[in-house]
Design an enzyme around this catalytic site. Structure first.
Site, PDB file in Angstrom:
ATOM      1  N   GLY A 255       0.865  -1.196   0.000  1.00  0.00           N
ATOM      2  CA  GLY A 255       0.000   0.000   0.000  1.00  0.00           C
ATOM      3  C   GLY A 255       0.890   1.229   0.000  1.00  0.00           C
ATOM      4  N   ASP A 309      -3.081  -6.044  -5.354  1.00  0.00           N
ATOM      5  CA  ASP A 309      -4.228  -5.858  -4.466  1.00  0.00           C
ATOM      6  C   ASP A 309      -3.919  -6.636  -3.198  1.00  0.00           C
ATOM      7  OD1 ASP A 309      -6.604  -5.977  -3.132  1.00  0.00           O
ATOM      8  OD2 ASP A 309      -7.814  -6.534  -4.869  1.00  0.00           O
ATOM      9  N   HIS A 328      -4.640   0.864   9.251  1.00  0.00           N
ATOM     10  CA  HIS A 328      -5.648   1.706   9.914  1.00  0.00           C
ATOM     11  C   HIS A 328      -6.792   2.135   8.990  1.00  0.00           C
ATOM     12  CE1 HIS A 328      -3.265   5.623   8.812  1.00  0.00           C
ATOM     13  NE2 HIS A 328      -3.562   4.902   7.780  1.00  0.00           N
TER      14      HIS A 328
HETATM   15  C1  LIG Z   1      -2.951   5.758   3.784  1.00  0.00           C
HETATM   16  S1  LIG Z   1      -2.445   5.513   2.159  1.00  0.00           S
HETATM   17  C2  LIG Z   1      -0.724   5.239   2.458  1.00  0.00           C
HETATM   18  C3  LIG Z   1       0.110   5.493   1.274  1.00  0.00           C
HETATM   19  C4  LIG Z   1       1.606   5.354   1.493  1.00  0.00           C
HETATM   20  N1  LIG Z   1       1.979   4.171   2.239  1.00  0.00           N
HETATM   21  C5  LIG Z   1       2.185   6.606   2.101  1.00  0.00           C
HETATM   22  O1  LIG Z   1       2.656   6.583   3.228  1.00  0.00           O
HETATM   23  O2  LIG Z   1       2.156   7.641   1.421  1.00  0.00           O
HETATM   24  C6  LIG Z   1      -3.063   3.858   1.826  1.00  0.00           C
HETATM   25  C7  LIG Z   1      -2.657   3.297   0.481  1.00  0.00           C
HETATM   26  O3  LIG Z   1      -3.282   1.992   0.334  1.00  0.00           O
HETATM   27  C8  LIG Z   1      -3.622   1.831  -1.050  1.00  0.00           C
HETATM   28  N2  LIG Z   1      -4.644   0.782  -1.222  1.00  0.00           N
HETATM   29  C9  LIG Z   1      -5.966   0.851  -0.963  1.00  0.00           C
HETATM   30  N3  LIG Z   1      -6.561  -0.313  -1.258  1.00  0.00           N
HETATM   31  C10 LIG Z   1      -5.589  -1.153  -1.723  1.00  0.00           C
HETATM   32  C11 LIG Z   1      -5.587  -2.500  -2.163  1.00  0.00           C
HETATM   33  N4  LIG Z   1      -6.696  -3.226  -2.203  1.00  0.00           N
HETATM   34  N5  LIG Z   1      -4.412  -3.050  -2.534  1.00  0.00           N
HETATM   35  C12 LIG Z   1      -3.255  -2.317  -2.504  1.00  0.00           C
HETATM   36  N6  LIG Z   1      -3.200  -1.013  -2.089  1.00  0.00           N
HETATM   37  C13 LIG Z   1      -4.356  -0.445  -1.700  1.00  0.00           C
HETATM   38  C14 LIG Z   1      -4.130   3.211  -1.433  1.00  0.00           C
HETATM   39  O4  LIG Z   1      -4.126   3.376  -2.837  1.00  0.00           O
HETATM   40  C15 LIG Z   1      -3.146   4.130  -0.698  1.00  0.00           C
HETATM   41  O5  LIG Z   1      -2.041   4.469  -1.513  1.00  0.00           O
END
Ligand SMILES: C[S@@+](CC[C@H](N)C(=O)[O-])C[C@H]1O[C@@H](n2cnc3c(N)ncnc32)[C@H](O)[C@@H]1O
Length: 444
Positions: A255, A309, A328
């Site tokens: 993520g 994903d 979170h």
């Molecule tokens: C709170 S953000 C954190 C982003 C990054 N780690 C940062 O610190 O800038 C959560 C991330 O989870 C990703 N995300 C959401 N659903 C996801 C999924 N099913 N699989 C992979 N990534 C996902 C979002 O696109 C987003 O970039």
């Protein structure tokens, strides 16, 4: 039971102690404590290793706020808390780009001039700026003459902290009434569905927050810039200096977003091979970000951008470290699935690092069998055990997760229980002053 006066004296002593600890950090950076009016960046502002300063400020804010609340009449304090004009004033200056307009005018601009640039009626503009300057954001250098200062520069459109502020200011006021509406009406009140989160109801959107961002691509890119700002504010880079990365050769950032953690990690520890996993949209933005900011890491194969994903099996296997700061965003059922998928990708020596706010209870009676190295430090009495105002952003973030995703920040026990369900055992706790790094290994 200590007397009220004795508690006041102890709070004063804690303020004294915390202030000297903070000043020592400025001394270490080799420059004086900057005046709030300064527009010159201080060497400490650019430091990525701020956890000692953050710990001092946590103590200082907790003690100052508790001292004021102890001594002020209660009606004074409660109205200070509820009559908040910051949101509309900050929204106005960010939207009108007032900090940008003042950037070329270190001696300040009279509101009559400034109003022509930002298109706001001068007398109203002066009143808005005066509210903010009262809280040390902008200065009134002469009558009706305003200038940027240390805080207002954070609102310049080139600063990702202003994207974060803007995101908070756009979204949170929408739920001022929607939170209560949702909590007081079934079936939403007890629902953990993301589509039932108060913000989604306030936006009248049929989907979750990530769907909404997909449908509004301009919001998606400003969200990713806000995440860069968020990492600055949380002091996320502290982990680069406080954790021992020597034995890490491979890391999977789960993520990852555009890589606001992975890029500084890669710059500082070029020996680490990083795989960033995120959905196709953010990985597309990440490609542009890395190509612009740090192309050599891609060309040299030190960083791979992987569309994936985390609710499906993770294809990047057996890394030394799996790193995540997105648990979170998800309610318990989904968070368990993410952890299970990470666990299945882990090898026997892999570690999982969860980097996040950890919620601390306010009571001092918590009994735990865990060794002290696996517990969080409690604040010294008479402070609230969680440092009170010094840790308020963790609780604000918890409510932000509730509002946005029907998700949550968690206590140490709650994260450990979720992880145990995925066959993971807590084996390290690193307090970084604002956030905490939790290290897990596979259960034997
Ligand atoms: C709170 S953000 C954190 C982003 C990054 N780690 C940062 O610190 O800038 C959560 C991330 O989870 C990703 N995300 C959401 N659903 C996801 C999924 N099913 N699989 C992979 N990534 C996902 C979002 O696109 C987003 O970039």
């Amino acid at each position: 039971m200590t007397s009220g006066k004795a508690q006041v004296e102890t709070l004063l002593a804690l303020i004294n102690q915390a202030t000297h600890q903070a000043v020592a950090e400025y001394d270490k950076a080799g420059a004086d404590v900057p005046s709030l009016d300064s527009v010159e960046p201080h060497p400490l502002d650019g430091s990525n290793d701020t956890s000692t300063l953050k710990k001092a400020i946590r103590l200082l804010e907790g003690a100052c706020e508790q001292l004021c609340a102890t001594l002020a009449p209660p009606h004074h304090t409660i109205i200070n808390r509820t009559q908040n004009c910051d949101w509309p004033c900050f929204t106005t200056v960010i939207e009108a780009r007032v900090a940008d307009a003042l950037a070329g005018h270190p001696a300040g601009l009279h509101v009559a001039e400034l109003s022509k640039v930002v298109n706001i009626e001068p007398k109203k503009l002066a009143r808005i700026l005066r509210v903010l300057a009262t809280k040390h954001c902008f200065t009134e250098v002469d009558r009706d003459v305003f200038a940027n200062n240390r805080l207002s520069l954070m609102l310049h459109s080139a600063n990702p902290v202003s994207d974060l502020a803007s995101m908070q200011l756009t979204l949170l006021p929408k739920v001022t009434t929607a939170l209560w509406d949702t909590l007081s009406q079934e079936p939403h009140a007890t629902s953990n569905e993301r589509t039932d989160a108060p913000l989604m109801r306030a936006l009248q959107y049929d989907g979750d927050f990530f769907d909404w961002m997909k449908a509004h691509p301009e919001k998606g890119s400003s969200f990713q810039r806000a995440m860069v700002g968020m990492n600055i504010v949380m002091g996320s880079n502290d982990v680069l200096y406080q954790y021992n990365w020597d034995n890490c050769k491979t890391l999977c950032d789960v993520g990852s977003g555009v890589g606001s953690f992975s890029m500084p990690l890669s710059r500082l520890y070029p020996h680490i091979h990083i795989s960033m996993i995120d959905l196709p949209g953010p990985i597309g933005q990440a490609k542009q970000f890395w190509t612009r900011e740090y192309p050599e890491a891609i060309v040299e194969g030190r960083v791979k951008l992987v569309e994936g994903d985390f609710f499906k099996p993770i294809t990047v296997k057996d890394q030394d470290i799996y790193y995540g700061n997105c648990v979170h965003n998800w309610a318990d059922g989904d968070a368990r699935l993410i952890l299970k998928n990470i666990r299945e990708a882990m090898g026997k020596n892999s570690r999982l690092l969860i980097h996040d706010y950890v919620i601390q209870h306010l009571n001092r009676t918590q009994v735990t069998d865990a060794p002290t190295s696996l517990q969080l430090d409690a604040a010294p009495a008479p402070l609230l055990a969680n440092f009170g105002m010094g840790s308020v952003r963790a609780h604000y973030q918890d409510i932000t997760m509730l509002i946005t995703y029907n998700a949550r920040e968690r206590s140490l026990n709650e994260v450990s229980d979720l992880a145990a369900n995925g066959d993971l055992v807590l084996d390290g706790v690193l307090d970084l002053g604002e956030t905490t790094l939790l290290q897990f290994r596979a259960a034997q």
